[in-house]
Each structure stands twice: as C-alpha cells, then as structure tokens.
Design an enzyme around this catalytic site. Sequence first.
Site, PDB file in Angstrom:
ATOM      1  CB  CYS A  85      -0.885   0.091   1.268  1.00  0.00           C
ATOM      2  SG  CYS A  85      -2.025  -1.475   1.353  1.00  0.00           S
ATOM      3  CG  HIS A 124      -3.068   3.027   2.295  1.00  0.00           C
ATOM      4  ND1 HIS A 124      -3.790   2.728   1.132  1.00  0.00           N
ATOM      5  CD2 HIS A 124      -3.118   1.947   3.238  1.00  0.00           C
ATOM      6  CE1 HIS A 124      -4.190   1.579   1.352  1.00  0.00           C
ATOM      7  NE2 HIS A 124      -4.002   1.065   2.397  1.00  0.00           N
ATOM      8  CG  ASN A 144      -7.038  -0.968   1.780  1.00  0.00           C
ATOM      9  OD1 ASN A 144      -6.305  -0.660   0.701  1.00  0.00           O
ATOM     10  ND2 ASN A 144      -6.653  -1.045   2.758  1.00  0.00           N
TER      11      ASN A 144
END
Length: 327
Positions: free
Chosen positions: A124, A249, A283
Amino acid sequence: MSATRIRRPVGFPGSRISGLGHFRPDTVVTNDDLAQIMDTNDEWIRSRVGIAERRFAGEDDTVVSMGARASAKAIAEAGIRPTDIDTVIVATCTPESPVPHAATQIAGALGIHAPGSFDINAACAGFCYGIAAADQAIRAGSSSTVLVVGSERLTAWTDPKDRATAIIFADGAGAVIVTGADEPEIGPVVWGCDETHIDAIRVDGRNGTFFQEGQTVFRWATTKIGPVAIRAAQAAGIELAEIDVLVTHQANLRIIEAIAKKVIAAGARPELKVARDIVTSGNTSSASIPLALDRMRAAGEVTSGEIVLSVAFGAGLTYAGQVFLCP
C-alpha cells in the site's frame, strides 16, 4: 591508476506533479451485498472500517487496463504526448502475473515508446515509493518525464468470504505525471519498514489469498504513521500549519482519523482537509492516494497549488510519505 572520469548528466533542481488521473470500476458492492455471502452487516462494517461501499473490477478490468485508463487521464491533464514520457513506474502488489511486468504493458497500451520501465511492490506504500523514485530520477538527470501508476486488483487475491479482508479490499487505479521543475514541488521522501511485523499482512504461496492481523496493523498504524507524516513535512521544510490537505493511504477510516488527529495536535490547522475516500472506494492499496486526491479535486474540495501531505503504509510493514503541490 586510470585517468578516466565518469561523467553524469545534469538533472533538474526539482520535480513537480503536472497531471493526475484515476479509474474506478463500474461495479459497486455495498455492505448489504457482502452480508449476503458472509456473517456481517452494514453497521458492523461501518463501525470498524468506515466503508459504505467499494468498487470491484469487472471481467475485463486488469491491473494493466485500469492503470492505462488512469494514466491516459493524467497524460491529458499534463498536456503532453505519450511519446514525451521516458520512464514508467507502476506500483502494484496484485499483478495477474509477475512476468512481463505491468509497467511495460501499460507503456505499450498507451503508445509510450521504449521507456525505462519497472514495477514497485511496496504494497500500500507503493505509490509514495514511486513518486520518490520519479523525483530522484529527474533530479539525477536519468529521466525528464515520468509516469507513476498505482493500480490494484485486490479482489483477485482476496477470499470473498473472509470477513477480515473481503469487507476492506477493492479495485482501482491512479496515476500522475512527474516532470522537472526549476523549484521543487515534491519534498524528500521519508520511508522505512518495520520488519518485526513482517507477517501481519501476507499472501501465503502462489495460490494463497490475503491474510491480515487486523488488530496488529491497526495498533501499528495508529501509533507509528502520524509521526512519519510529521517527519515528511519537516523534511520538506514545511510547517504543519501550512499544509492544506492530508491524504493518507485509505486503509480504514478509524486509522485515517487517528493520523489526522496526531497531525493536527502537532500543529496542523483544525480545518485541515482530510481525504476520506475509503467510505465509497474501499481500500485500493497503492492506488488509494492518487485516487482519493483526484476525487477530492473533482468534488471541488482541493485546488491546484495547495500543499498536500501524503503518507502511506502497508504490508511489510512498509511506509513512506512526502509533501507535494496539488496539480
């Protein structure tokens, strides 16, 4: 001793982001949809991760195709031609196959001829690593126009009935064009990893799916990442009170709020704009920062020239952050 002297090209004093684009698949998956295949419900998901819906890739949506579509938008905004790009960097941890790598495939799809090309897998945190690599290549004189892409099809590596991961992960892509600048508009990267938690997020074997120790990751991210964001501002010589936008993130809304709280407590303005794209995009790993920022721009929440503080974190556990000006 040889009298040979190695010469190096002269790079730019700095770099800037001159174009930004994103792509989200068409398929919207709500919490109620997930409740049909696993033991969960809308209230349970919202209270733990803050997600209301997410996007899943369609049959024809791949890491390469999604990355190419986001890249085309970034190229158009930058006002350049694909042939002007000399380097392509793709951040991804979910390629369909590791060989050939995604960067060359995206370059081919866009008509970018013979660029330097490579993939980054920092999970990520990959997009921030990619920005750092582009900035350094430009300042070193190795590149002049770099395409940086974050593209993920996380659902291809997720057990659809695993409540710990299937409620979180989604698909999408974001891309930027990084070019040389007389004055730096991208700050130094602050990056690293915490090898003591190397197995907290993982895929076991070639046929495995994502496994995540949710509480371990949550505790780590809510305590360790705020200071990384603050250090990134310090490295750029920017006061926290000057920061206009915080884009982390998009892992979990509770994590995002915890990081924002630490940054504001350390000196950022209370009215700091904070990306919360997790609520409707889920996500998307390395795609989440450019995707979230571009959607904030589209909504009129941020404007060109505003100071963005970005910070990302993920499997490894890796992290990276830097300051840049919004294109």
